[in-house]
Design a protein around this motif. Structure first.
Motif, PDB file in Angstrom:
ATOM      1  N   GLU A   1     -31.326  -0.125  32.899  1.00  0.00           N
ATOM      2  CA  GLU A   1     -32.663  -0.687  33.104  1.00  0.00           C
ATOM      3  C   GLU A   1     -33.712   0.429  33.134  1.00  0.00           C
ATOM      4  OE1 GLU A   1     -35.668  -3.454  33.614  1.00  0.00           O
ATOM      5  OE2 GLU A   1     -33.596  -3.772  32.991  1.00  0.00           O
ATOM      6  N   GLU A   2     -33.397   1.538  33.769  1.00  0.00           N
ATOM      7  CA  GLU A   2     -34.326   2.668  33.818  1.00  0.00           C
ATOM      8  C   GLU A   2     -34.593   3.246  32.431  1.00  0.00           C
ATOM      9  OE1 GLU A   2     -36.118   4.477  36.365  1.00  0.00           O
ATOM     10  OE2 GLU A   2     -35.764   2.533  37.310  1.00  0.00           O
ATOM     11  N   LEU A   3     -33.604   3.186  31.560  1.00  0.00           N
ATOM     12  CA  LEU A   3     -33.715   3.769  30.226  1.00  0.00           C
ATOM     13  C   LEU A   3     -34.185   2.781  29.164  1.00  0.00           C
ATOM     14  CD1 LEU A   3     -30.470   5.921  30.260  1.00  0.00           C
ATOM     15  CD2 LEU A   3     -32.836   6.744  30.430  1.00  0.00           C
ATOM     16  N   ARG A   4     -34.518   1.567  29.582  1.00  0.00           N
ATOM     17  CA  ARG A   4     -34.864   0.505  28.629  1.00  0.00           C
ATOM     18  C   ARG A   4     -36.028   0.864  27.716  1.00  0.00           C
ATOM     19  NH1 ARG A   4     -37.242  -0.420  33.196  1.00  0.00           N
ATOM     20  NH2 ARG A   4     -39.346  -1.242  33.345  1.00  0.00           N
ATOM     21  N   GLY A   5     -36.904   1.766  28.132  1.00  0.00           N
ATOM     22  CA  GLY A   5     -38.053   2.141  27.310  1.00  0.00           C
ATOM     23  C   GLY A   5     -37.722   3.144  26.218  1.00  0.00           C
ATOM     24  N   LEU A   6     -36.491   3.633  26.190  1.00  0.00           N
ATOM     25  CA  LEU A   6     -36.075   4.587  25.172  1.00  0.00           C
ATOM     26  C   LEU A   6     -35.081   3.923  24.228  1.00  0.00           C
ATOM     27  CD1 LEU A   6     -35.345   7.747  27.389  1.00  0.00           C
ATOM     28  CD2 LEU A   6     -37.442   7.201  26.141  1.00  0.00           C
ATOM     29  N   THR A   7     -35.190   4.235  22.949  1.00  0.00           N
ATOM     30  CA  THR A   7     -34.201   3.731  21.991  1.00  0.00           C
ATOM     31  C   THR A   7     -32.882   4.459  22.221  1.00  0.00           C
ATOM     32  OG1 THR A   7     -34.679   5.415  20.316  1.00  0.00           O
ATOM     33  CG2 THR A   7     -36.025   3.380  20.255  1.00  0.00           C
ATOM     34  N   ARG A   8     -31.809   3.936  21.633  1.00  0.00           N
ATOM     35  CA  ARG A   8     -30.491   4.602  21.723  1.00  0.00           C
ATOM     36  C   ARG A   8     -30.586   6.013  21.149  1.00  0.00           C
ATOM     37  NH1 ARG A   8     -26.291   2.345  24.782  1.00  0.00           N
ATOM     38  NH2 ARG A   8     -26.533   0.113  24.670  1.00  0.00           N
ATOM     39  N   GLU A   9     -31.319   6.158  20.059  1.00  0.00           N
ATOM     40  CA  GLU A   9     -31.491   7.479  19.444  1.00  0.00           C
ATOM     41  C   GLU A   9     -32.229   8.426  20.389  1.00  0.00           C
ATOM     42  OE1 GLU A   9     -34.313   8.848  15.996  1.00  0.00           O
ATOM     43  OE2 GLU A   9     -32.462   8.027  15.107  1.00  0.00           O
ATOM     44  N   GLU A  10     -33.286   7.950  21.021  1.00  0.00           N
ATOM     45  CA  GLU A  10     -34.032   8.778  21.975  1.00  0.00           C
ATOM     46  C   GLU A  10     -33.149   9.146  23.170  1.00  0.00           C
ATOM     47  OE1 GLU A  10     -38.636   7.262  21.331  1.00  0.00           O
ATOM     48  OE2 GLU A  10     -37.252   6.015  22.524  1.00  0.00           O
ATOM     49  N   GLN A  11     -32.347   8.217  23.629  1.00  0.00           N
ATOM     50  CA  GLN A  11     -31.431   8.502  24.739  1.00  0.00           C
ATOM     51  C   GLN A  11     -30.428   9.582  24.335  1.00  0.00           C
ATOM     52  OE1 GLN A  11     -29.738   5.023  26.732  1.00  0.00           O
ATOM     53  NE2 GLN A  11     -31.530   3.844  26.119  1.00  0.00           N
ATOM     54  N   ALA A  12     -29.899   9.490  23.114  1.00  0.00           N
ATOM     55  CA  ALA A  12     -28.941  10.488  22.627  1.00  0.00           C
ATOM     56  C   ALA A  12     -29.596  11.860  22.506  1.00  0.00           C
ATOM     57  CB  ALA A  12     -28.352  10.047  21.284  1.00  0.00           C
ATOM     58  N   THR A  13     -30.832  11.882  22.028  1.00  0.00           N
ATOM     59  CA  THR A  13     -31.564  13.148  21.909  1.00  0.00           C
ATOM     60  C   THR A  13     -31.816  13.746  23.286  1.00  0.00           C
ATOM     61  OG1 THR A  13     -32.635  12.443  19.861  1.00  0.00           O
ATOM     62  CG2 THR A  13     -33.723  14.208  21.094  1.00  0.00           C
ATOM     63  N   LEU A  14     -32.260  12.911  24.222  1.00  0.00           N
ATOM     64  CA  LEU A  14     -32.504  13.387  25.584  1.00  0.00           C
ATOM     65  C   LEU A  14     -31.215  13.911  26.212  1.00  0.00           C
ATOM     66  CD1 LEU A  14     -34.391  13.786  27.977  1.00  0.00           C
ATOM     67  CD2 LEU A  14     -34.011  11.373  28.578  1.00  0.00           C
ATOM     68  N   ALA A  15     -30.123  13.192  26.036  1.00  0.00           N
ATOM     69  CA  ALA A  15     -28.839  13.631  26.590  1.00  0.00           C
ATOM     70  C   ALA A  15     -28.427  14.979  26.003  1.00  0.00           C
ATOM     71  CB  ALA A  15     -27.759  12.582  26.336  1.00  0.00           C
ATOM     72  N   ALA A  16     -28.614  15.151  24.704  1.00  0.00           N
ATOM     73  CA  ALA A  16     -28.259  16.420  24.063  1.00  0.00           C
ATOM     74  C   ALA A  16     -29.116  17.566  24.593  1.00  0.00           C
ATOM     75  CB  ALA A  16     -28.402  16.295  22.546  1.00  0.00           C
ATOM     76  N   LEU A  17     -30.398  17.324  24.751  1.00  0.00           N
ATOM     77  CA  LEU A  17     -31.292  18.361  25.280  1.00  0.00           C
ATOM     78  C   LEU A  17     -30.951  18.705  26.723  1.00  0.00           C
ATOM     79  CD1 LEU A  17     -34.658  17.116  23.738  1.00  0.00           C
ATOM     80  CD2 LEU A  17     -33.373  19.176  23.090  1.00  0.00           C
ATOM     81  N   LEU A  18     -30.676  17.699  27.531  1.00  0.00           N
ATOM     82  CA  LEU A  18     -30.316  17.950  28.933  1.00  0.00           C
ATOM     83  C   LEU A  18     -28.973  18.679  29.034  1.00  0.00           C
ATOM     84  CD1 LEU A  18     -31.505  14.609  30.545  1.00  0.00           C
ATOM     85  CD2 LEU A  18     -32.535  16.883  30.829  1.00  0.00           C
ATOM     86  N   ARG A  19     -28.036  18.327  28.150  1.00  0.00           N
ATOM     87  CA  ARG A  19     -26.744  19.020  28.121  1.00  0.00           C
ATOM     88  C   ARG A  19     -26.966  20.504  27.838  1.00  0.00           C
ATOM     89  NH1 ARG A  19     -24.577  16.039  24.523  1.00  0.00           N
ATOM     90  NH2 ARG A  19     -23.688  14.559  25.973  1.00  0.00           N
ATOM     91  N   ARG A  20     -27.814  20.802  26.850  1.00  0.00           N
ATOM     92  CA  ARG A  20     -28.123  22.203  26.534  1.00  0.00           C
ATOM     93  C   ARG A  20     -28.781  22.899  27.704  1.00  0.00           C
ATOM     94  NH1 ARG A  20     -31.647  22.814  21.391  1.00  0.00           N
ATOM     95  NH2 ARG A  20     -32.455  24.609  22.479  1.00  0.00           N
ATOM     96  N   LEU A  21     -29.734  22.239  28.325  1.00  0.00           N
ATOM     97  CA  LEU A  21     -30.436  22.827  29.461  1.00  0.00           C
ATOM     98  C   LEU A  21     -29.476  23.086  30.612  1.00  0.00           C
ATOM     99  CD1 LEU A  21     -33.208  23.678  30.566  1.00  0.00           C
ATOM    100  CD2 LEU A  21     -33.519  21.336  31.365  1.00  0.00           C
ATOM    101  N   ALA A  22     -28.567  22.164  30.869  1.00  0.00           N
ATOM    102  CA  ALA A  22     -27.597  22.319  31.960  1.00  0.00           C
ATOM    103  C   ALA A  22     -26.659  23.492  31.697  1.00  0.00           C
ATOM    104  CB  ALA A  22     -26.796  21.040  32.142  1.00  0.00           C
ATOM    105  N   HIS A  23     -26.256  23.686  30.454  1.00  0.00           N
ATOM    106  CA  HIS A  23     -25.314  24.765  30.135  1.00  0.00           C
ATOM    107  C   HIS A  23     -25.976  26.123  30.043  1.00  0.00           C
ATOM    108  CE1 HIS A  23     -21.973  22.171  29.931  1.00  0.00           C
ATOM    109  NE2 HIS A  23     -22.307  21.563  28.815  1.00  0.00           N
ATOM    110  N   GLU A  24     -27.249  26.146  29.733  1.00  0.00           N
ATOM    111  CA  GLU A  24     -27.948  27.420  29.609  1.00  0.00           C
ATOM    112  C   GLU A  24     -28.445  27.929  30.954  1.00  0.00           C
ATOM    113  OE1 GLU A  24     -30.931  26.945  26.599  1.00  0.00           O
ATOM    114  OE2 GLU A  24     -29.438  26.558  25.051  1.00  0.00           O
ATOM    115  N   GLY A  25     -28.537  27.010  31.941  1.00  0.00           N
ATOM    116  CA  GLY A  25     -29.039  27.390  33.266  1.00  0.00           C
ATOM    117  C   GLY A  25     -28.019  28.120  34.013  1.00  0.00           C
TER     118      GLY A  25
END
Length: 170
Positions: A146-170
Motif C-alpha cells: 500500500e505504501e508503494l502503490r504510487g510507484l510502478t513495478r519498474e520504479e520499485q525495481a529501480t529504487l530497490a536496485a539503488l538502495l541495494r547499491r547504497l547499502a553495500h557501498e556504505g
C-alpha cells in the motif's frame, strides 16, 4: 546547490524547505546529499511505524517478530541454537536470553535439549509462534505494498536496485 521545486517540476516538500533554509545560512556547503538522505530518514521513520502497527495487529512487538521470523525462515523444524539466533538477529546474548524467556512464557517458542550437545539447548518455533509470525508477515506485506502503490513495478525495481547499491557501498 540543490534545484528548487520549480526546477524539478514538482512542489516543495519539507526536505526542500529544510534545504532551502540551510542554503541561505550556509551558502558554501553542498547540501544535495540531504535531498536523498533526509527523505530516506523520513521514509525509515514511517516504515518503522508501519512495521510496528503490522506486528501489533498480529499481537507481536517488533523484537518478537525479529526472533520468530528468524526461526520461521529456517527449514522445519524451525529451530536454532541461541547463538545462531543471536547471529541472525544481531542482538546481544543477555538481550536474547530475556527475549527467549518472554517468548517461551507466551508459548511462541520452546526450548529443548540439543541432541548433539547435552550442555546446550535448541529454540523451536511453536505452532502458535508460526501462526503469529505468518500473520504479521502478511499484514506487513499488505501495508508495505500500500505504501508503494504510487510507484510502478519498474520504479520499485529501480529504487530497490539503488538502495541495494547504497547499502553495500556504505
Amino acid at each position: 546547490m540543490p534545484r528548487s521545486a520549480s526546477q524539478r517540476g514538482d512542489r516543495d516538500d519539507e526536505v526542500d524547505l529544510l534545504i532551502d533554509a540551510w542554503s541561505r545560512r550556509l551558502p558554501d556547503v553542498d547540501l544535495t546529499p540531504l535531498d536523498v538522505m533526509s527523505r530516506l530518514r523520513r521514509v525509515a521513520n514511517r516504515l518503522s511505524r508501519l512495521r510496528a502497527d503490522a506486528f501489533s495487529g498480529a499481537g507481536l512487538a517488533a523484537w518478537e517478530f525479529d526472533v520468530l521470523a528468524a526461526l520461521r525462515r529456517e527449514e522445519p523444524p524451525h529451530e536454532f541454537s541461541p547463538a545462531q539466533l543471536i547471529g541472525a538477529t544481531m542482538i546481544g546474548s543477555a538481550a536474547m536470553t530475556n527475549r527467549l524467556d518472554n517468548l517461551t512464557r507466551r508459548g511462541l517458542v520452546e526450548r529443548r535439549p540439543n541432541p548433539r550437545d547435552g550442555r546446550s539447548v535448541l529454540v523451536r518455533l511453536t505452532a502458535e509462534g508460526a501462526t503469529r509470525v505468518d500473520h504479521a508477515m502478511r499484514l506487513l506485506a499488505e501495508r508495505e505494498a500500500e505504501e508503494l502503490r504510487g510507484l510502478t513495478r519498474e520504479e520499485q525495481a529501480t529504487l530497490a536496485a539503488l538502495l541495494r547499491r547504497l547499502a553495500h557501498e556504505g
